[in-house]
Motif scaffolding. Structure first.
Motif, mmCIF file in Angstrom:
data_model
loop_
_atom_site.group_PDB
_atom_site.id
_atom_site.type_symbol
_atom_site.label_atom_id
_atom_site.label_comp_id
_atom_site.label_asym_id
_atom_site.label_seq_id
_atom_site.Cartn_x
_atom_site.Cartn_y
_atom_site.Cartn_z
ATOM 1 N N GLN A 45 0.174 9.961 -18.854
ATOM 2 C CA GLN A 45 1.039 9.539 -18.232
ATOM 3 C C GLN A 45 0.986 9.819 -16.417
ATOM 4 O O GLN A 45 2.018 9.639 -15.834
ATOM 5 C CB GLN A 45 1.667 11.198 -18.491
ATOM 6 C CG GLN A 45 1.848 10.917 -20.202
ATOM 7 C CD GLN A 45 1.724 12.250 -20.990
ATOM 8 O OE1 GLN A 45 1.896 13.637 -20.077
ATOM 9 N NE2 GLN A 45 1.580 12.777 -21.919
ATOM 10 N N GLU A 46 -0.023 10.522 -16.107
ATOM 11 C CA GLU A 46 -0.260 10.324 -14.330
ATOM 12 C C GLU A 46 0.316 9.270 -13.818
ATOM 13 O O GLU A 46 0.584 8.976 -12.644
ATOM 14 C CB GLU A 46 -1.751 10.313 -14.527
ATOM 15 C CG GLU A 46 -1.266 10.837 -12.319
ATOM 16 C CD GLU A 46 -0.351 11.868 -11.509
ATOM 17 O OE1 GLU A 46 -0.463 11.608 -10.401
ATOM 18 O OE2 GLU A 46 0.166 12.747 -12.244
ATOM 19 N N LEU A 47 -0.516 8.134 -14.242
ATOM 20 C CA LEU A 47 -0.554 6.133 -14.252
ATOM 21 C C LEU A 47 0.974 5.456 -14.067
ATOM 22 O O LEU A 47 1.655 5.455 -13.223
ATOM 23 C CB LEU A 47 -1.161 5.668 -14.490
ATOM 24 C CG LEU A 47 -2.752 5.324 -14.205
ATOM 25 C CD1 LEU A 47 -3.902 4.471 -15.530
ATOM 26 C CD2 LEU A 47 -2.621 5.175 -12.817
ATOM 27 N N ASP A 48 1.723 6.271 -15.103
ATOM 28 C CA ASP A 48 2.686 6.139 -15.408
ATOM 29 C C ASP A 48 4.160 6.582 -14.329
ATOM 30 O O ASP A 48 4.954 6.039 -13.629
ATOM 31 C CB ASP A 48 3.670 6.046 -16.925
ATOM 32 C CG ASP A 48 3.397 5.097 -17.242
ATOM 33 O OD1 ASP A 48 2.826 4.663 -17.451
ATOM 34 O OD2 ASP A 48 3.286 6.164 -19.114
ATOM 35 N N ARG A 49 3.306 7.994 -14.086
ATOM 36 C CA ARG A 49 4.744 9.099 -13.135
ATOM 37 C C ARG A 49 4.544 8.199 -11.908
ATOM 38 O O ARG A 49 5.873 7.613 -10.293
ATOM 39 C CB ARG A 49 3.877 10.318 -12.746
ATOM 40 C CG ARG A 49 4.492 11.210 -11.950
ATOM 41 C CD ARG A 49 4.003 12.600 -11.378
ATOM 42 N NE ARG A 49 3.003 11.937 -11.088
ATOM 43 C CZ ARG A 49 2.801 11.955 -9.770
ATOM 44 N NH1 ARG A 49 3.799 11.929 -9.035
ATOM 45 N NH2 ARG A 49 1.679 12.115 -8.648
ATOM 46 N N ARG A 50 3.073 8.037 -11.227
ATOM 47 C CA ARG A 50 2.890 7.198 -9.997
ATOM 48 C C ARG A 50 3.657 5.596 -10.070
ATOM 49 O O ARG A 50 3.755 5.063 -8.838
ATOM 50 C CB ARG A 50 1.248 6.854 -9.534
ATOM 51 C CG ARG A 50 0.495 8.062 -9.329
ATOM 52 C CD ARG A 50 -0.571 8.221 -9.318
ATOM 53 N NE ARG A 50 -1.497 9.300 -9.431
ATOM 54 C CZ ARG A 50 -2.790 9.654 -8.609
ATOM 55 N NH1 ARG A 50 -2.954 8.631 -8.274
ATOM 56 N NH2 ARG A 50 -3.419 10.718 -8.764
ATOM 57 N N GLN A 55 7.910 2.457 -7.311
ATOM 58 C CA GLN A 55 8.814 1.281 -7.829
ATOM 59 C C GLN A 55 10.245 1.575 -6.692
ATOM 60 O O GLN A 55 10.777 0.776 -7.069
ATOM 61 C CB GLN A 55 9.075 1.097 -9.758
ATOM 62 C CG GLN A 55 8.190 0.000 -10.292
ATOM 63 C CD GLN A 55 7.839 -0.049 -11.146
ATOM 64 O OE1 GLN A 55 8.179 1.208 -12.101
ATOM 65 N NE2 GLN A 55 7.309 -0.770 -12.114
ATOM 66 N N GLN A 56 10.224 2.867 -6.729
ATOM 67 C CA GLN A 56 11.527 4.128 -6.508
ATOM 68 C C GLN A 56 11.286 3.563 -4.916
ATOM 69 O O GLN A 56 12.313 3.645 -4.152
ATOM 70 C CB GLN A 56 11.958 5.573 -6.971
ATOM 71 C CG GLN A 56 11.908 5.199 -8.267
ATOM 72 C CD GLN A 56 11.928 6.847 -8.213
ATOM 73 O OE1 GLN A 56 11.190 7.845 -7.700
ATOM 74 N NE2 GLN A 56 12.339 7.188 -9.844
ATOM 75 N N GLU A 57 9.686 4.273 -4.067
ATOM 76 C CA GLU A 57 9.901 3.555 -2.816
ATOM 77 C C GLU A 57 8.672 3.025 -3.047
ATOM 78 O O GLU A 57 7.641 4.240 -2.336
ATOM 79 C CB GLU A 57 9.722 5.631 -2.607
ATOM 80 C CG GLU A 57 10.967 5.875 -2.366
ATOM 81 C CD GLU A 57 11.870 5.426 -1.178
ATOM 82 O OE1 GLU A 57 11.358 5.169 -0.313
ATOM 83 O OE2 GLU A 57 13.379 5.346 -1.687
ATOM 84 N N PRO A 58 8.605 1.600 -2.375
ATOM 85 C CA PRO A 58 7.271 0.852 -2.826
ATOM 86 C C PRO A 58 6.262 1.077 -0.715
ATOM 87 O O PRO A 58 5.559 1.407 -1.321
ATOM 88 C CB PRO A 58 7.586 -0.483 -2.340
ATOM 89 C CG PRO A 58 9.127 -0.172 -2.818
ATOM 90 C CD PRO A 58 9.249 0.845 -2.727
ATOM 91 N N THR A 63 -1.973 0.367 0.872
ATOM 92 C CA THR A 63 -2.908 -0.180 0.588
ATOM 93 C C THR A 63 -4.235 -0.222 0.440
ATOM 94 O O THR A 63 -4.633 1.071 1.145
ATOM 95 C CB THR A 63 -2.405 -1.590 1.780
ATOM 96 O OG1 THR A 63 -3.460 -1.572 2.451
ATOM 97 C CG2 THR A 63 -1.517 -1.464 1.628
ATOM 98 N N TRP A 64 -4.845 -0.758 -0.787
ATOM 99 C CA TRP A 64 -6.325 -0.040 -0.977
ATOM 100 C C TRP A 64 -6.927 -0.298 0.879
ATOM 101 O O TRP A 64 -7.955 0.123 0.800
ATOM 102 C CB TRP A 64 -7.177 -1.096 -1.954
ATOM 103 C CG TRP A 64 -8.839 -1.250 -1.884
ATOM 104 C CD1 TRP A 64 -9.338 -2.228 -1.578
ATOM 105 C CD2 TRP A 64 -9.170 -0.304 -2.063
ATOM 106 N NE1 TRP A 64 -11.108 -1.293 -2.524
ATOM 107 C CE2 TRP A 64 -10.768 -0.489 -2.163
ATOM 108 C CE3 TRP A 64 -9.053 1.545 -2.071
ATOM 109 C CZ2 TRP A 64 -11.656 0.713 -2.726
ATOM 110 C CZ3 TRP A 64 -9.749 2.237 -1.946
ATOM 111 C CH2 TRP A 64 -11.049 2.330 -2.555
#
Length: 74
Positions: A45-50, A55-58, A63-64
């Motif tokens: 769920q947390e990964l989906d949220r992130r 996707q909304q604000e890239p 970056t890594w």
């Protein structure tokens, strides 16, 4: 400290950087031989949220390479 018969040197004789590298190498060897451990529902769920937020604000993320620089590991 006792050592495993496969180790040629006492771990305590290694520098901190060498011990960290050893731990990373050991972990990588484990991952190479089996699948990653399953994620919990909460982690999914947390990964989906992130991902949705990205996707909304890239441009909001880092970056890594930026993260490594902030941690001083570049």
């Amino acid at each position: 400290m006792s050592t495993h018969p496969f180790l040629k040197v006492e771990i305590s004789q290694l520098s901190i950087a060498q011990r960290i590298q050893l731990a990373e190498d050991l972990w990588d060897s484990i991952l190479d031989q089996q699948n990653e451990p399953p994620l919990t529902d909460a982690q999914c769920q947390e990964l989906d949220r992130r991902l949705k937020r990205y996707q909304q604000e890239p441009t909001l993320g880092s970056t890594w390479e930026e993260v490594k620089q902030r941690l001083g590991r570049a």
